[in-house]
Design a protein around this motif. Structure first.
Motif, PDB file in Angstrom:
ATOM      1  N   LEU A 251      23.352  -9.587   8.851  1.00 49.44           N
ATOM      2  CA  LEU A 251      22.321  -8.608   8.514  1.00 49.44           C
ATOM      3  C   LEU A 251      21.581  -9.016   7.245  1.00 49.44           C
ATOM      4  N   GLN A 252      22.325  -9.601   6.307  1.00 49.07           N
ATOM      5  CA  GLN A 252      21.682 -10.074   5.073  1.00 49.07           C
ATOM      6  C   GLN A 252      20.718 -11.224   5.345  1.00 49.07           C
ATOM      7  N   ALA A 253      20.969 -11.968   6.399  1.00 48.36           N
ATOM      8  CA  ALA A 253      20.095 -13.096   6.750  1.00 48.36           C
ATOM      9  C   ALA A 253      18.943 -12.680   7.650  1.00 48.36           C
ATOM     10  N   THR A 275      24.392  -3.637  13.174  1.00 45.25           N
ATOM     11  CA  THR A 275      25.695  -3.236  12.643  1.00 45.25           C
ATOM     12  C   THR A 275      26.806  -3.323  13.681  1.00 45.25           C
ATOM     13  N   GLY A 276      26.447  -3.617  14.934  1.00 47.77           N
ATOM     14  CA  GLY A 276      27.453  -3.728  15.982  1.00 47.77           C
ATOM     15  C   GLY A 276      27.997  -2.402  16.454  1.00 47.77           C
ATOM     16  N   GLY A 301      14.708  -3.814   0.801  1.00 53.11           N
ATOM     17  CA  GLY A 301      15.689  -3.752  -0.275  1.00 53.11           C
ATOM     18  C   GLY A 301      16.859  -2.827  -0.012  1.00 53.11           C
ATOM     19  N   LEU A 302      16.864  -2.096   1.096  1.00 49.00           N
ATOM     20  CA  LEU A 302      17.955  -1.176   1.407  1.00 49.00           C
ATOM     21  C   LEU A 302      18.919  -1.812   2.406  1.00 49.00           C
ATOM     22  N   ASP A 303      20.223  -1.550   2.226  1.00 49.95           N
ATOM     23  CA  ASP A 303      21.159  -2.025   3.234  1.00 49.95           C
ATOM     24  C   ASP A 303      21.087  -1.100   4.440  1.00 49.95           C
ATOM     25  N   ASP A 305      23.082   1.158   5.988  1.00 46.47           N
ATOM     26  CA  ASP A 305      23.439   2.578   5.876  1.00 46.47           C
ATOM     27  C   ASP A 305      22.459   3.338   4.991  1.00 46.47           C
ATOM     28  N   ALA A 306      22.034   2.716   3.905  1.00 48.54           N
ATOM     29  CA  ALA A 306      21.065   3.376   3.023  1.00 48.54           C
ATOM     30  C   ALA A 306      19.724   3.547   3.725  1.00 48.54           C
ATOM     31  N   ALA A 307      19.320   2.549   4.491  1.00 49.62           N
ATOM     32  CA  ALA A 307      18.060   2.652   5.229  1.00 49.62           C
ATOM     33  C   ALA A 307      18.145   3.747   6.283  1.00 49.62           C
ATOM     34  N   LEU A 308      19.288   3.840   6.976  1.00 53.79           N
ATOM     35  CA  LEU A 308      19.469   4.862   8.000  1.00 53.79           C
ATOM     36  C   LEU A 308      19.379   6.256   7.389  1.00 53.79           C
ATOM     37  N   ALA A 309      20.044   6.460   6.255  1.00 53.56           N
ATOM     38  CA  ALA A 309      20.019   7.773   5.593  1.00 53.56           C
ATOM     39  C   ALA A 309      18.623   8.121   5.109  1.00 53.56           C
ATOM     40  N   ALA A 310      17.918   7.138   4.549  1.00 52.20           N
ATOM     41  CA  ALA A 310      16.575   7.391   4.016  1.00 52.20           C
ATOM     42  C   ALA A 310      15.599   7.754   5.129  1.00 52.20           C
ATOM     43  N   VAL A 311      15.677   7.059   6.246  1.00 54.27           N
ATOM     44  CA  VAL A 311      14.752   7.318   7.353  1.00 54.27           C
ATOM     45  C   VAL A 311      15.042   8.678   7.985  1.00 54.27           C
TER      46      VAL A 311
END
Length: 333
Positions: A251-253, A275-276, A301-303, A305-311
């Motif tokens: 995911l980082q790549a 995330t599988g 810039g969001l990982d 889980d953070a992106a999922l929560a923000a959206v």
């Protein structure tokens, strides 16, 4: 009355009488003979030179035509070859690329092309991702080195690559083969990693299936399995869940998902694959609502889980508690 017929004189007699009257012909002088010979030679030389000039013109025209044909053919071949040689484009990070002819590695960044014959590597602290025209993605971990042998074949010399074909099956036609020191891998499903390990390779299957081939055997790997194959042909199996933290590097790549003007459903599907975890909607109404929502902004810039929560915070849907292998989505009360 008697008629007397006179026989005509023979032609030979007439010729002899004529010759006696004319007498012997005088021979031309040496000077006249030389003049005649010079004139004849000059005329012959002019004729020869004229023919040679005509032959040179014809030869020049033929050579010029041939050269033009060769030039056009060469240009067309190079143009077509350069088009065919383009394999993928860089969509995340940067790589160092070289060729057998130019061994000095040069940086290639997002938007630049990967071609057949390129030797591509990432540095110890960098990762990168490249995208194929059919949607198949190839991600390179830290310190990875590959050679692009053909549009559908690479050789992994060091590090690890992660192959992700589109979930809709569009990338399944791109039967990418990964060669290593111990054998080769080709996907039947959609997500897997190939990593070098000394005299062996590790093939970790996250989703779908792979075919692992060595000089002495062919084996199939299923989702959740890790196949270790060494140069002696020895094969061992272990297990690795699709949600294991080990997969985090992939995911980082990956390139950041551009959520702007995308549906919430498309974003959730992307999160699920990266995330599988399996995407689960509590009701058909929740699934329909996710398809209707259009997103704005960026998750740069969001990982995950953070992106999922923000959206989700900007919509009428929310995440509910489920198994760790799932992402549960429901309508907020």
């Amino acid at each position: 009355m008697t008629t007397v017929h006179h026989e005509p004189e023979s032609n030979d007699a007439s010729i002899e009488e004529l010759l006696r009257e004319v007498g012997a012909r005088d021979e031309p002088s040496a000077e006249v003979a030389r003049d005649v010979m010079s004139a004849v030679h000059a005329e012959w030389r002019d004729i020869v030179q004229q023919r040679q000039r005509q032959q040179r013109v014809v030869a020049w025209r033929y050579a010029a035509g041939l050269a033009l044909a060769v030039l056009v053919s060469t240009f067309a071949y190079r143009f077509m070859a350069s088009e065919q040689a383009q394999v993928a484009s860089i969509v995340h990070g940067h790589v160092l690329a070289s060729t057998e002819a130019d061994t000095d590695p040069k940086v290639r960044a997002v938007g630049e092309i990967i071609r057949v014959g390129d030797i591509v590597q990432t540095e110890v602290q960098t990762r990168a991702a490249v995208s194929f025209p059919d949607g198949l993605s190839l991600r390179l971990d830290h310190g990875t080195r590959i050679t692009v042998d053909a549009s559908d074949r690479i050789t992994l010399a060091a590090g690890a690559v992660y192959i992700d074909a589109p979930a809709d099956g569009a990338g399944h036609g791109h039967a990418l083969t990964v060669n290593t020191i111990a054998g080769s891998v080709q996907h039947v499903g959609t997500q897997y990693e190939v990593r070098t390990q000394g005299d062996a390779m590790l093939v970790s299957v996250r989703e779908g299936r792979v075919v692992v081939t060595s000089p002495t055997s062919t084996n199939t790997g299923e989702a959740g399995q890790v196949l270790r194959l060494n140069t002696d042909g020895e094969l061992t199996l272990s297990m690795l869940p699709s949600t294991d933290p080990y997969w985090q590097w992939t995911l980082q790549a990956a390139p950041t998902f551009d959520i702007d003007n995308q549906s919430l459903a498309a974003f959730l599907q992307w999160i699920s694959r990266e995330t599988g975890r399996q995407l689960v909607y509590s009701t058909p109404q929740a699934e329909a609502a996710a398809a209707d929502v259009k997103l704005r902004g960026s998750i740069e810039g969001l990982d995950a889980d953070a992106a999922l929560a923000a959206v989700l915070s900007t919509t009428q849907l929310r995440r509910y508690r489920t198994d760790t292998h799932e992402i549960g989505i429901e309508l907020a009360p």
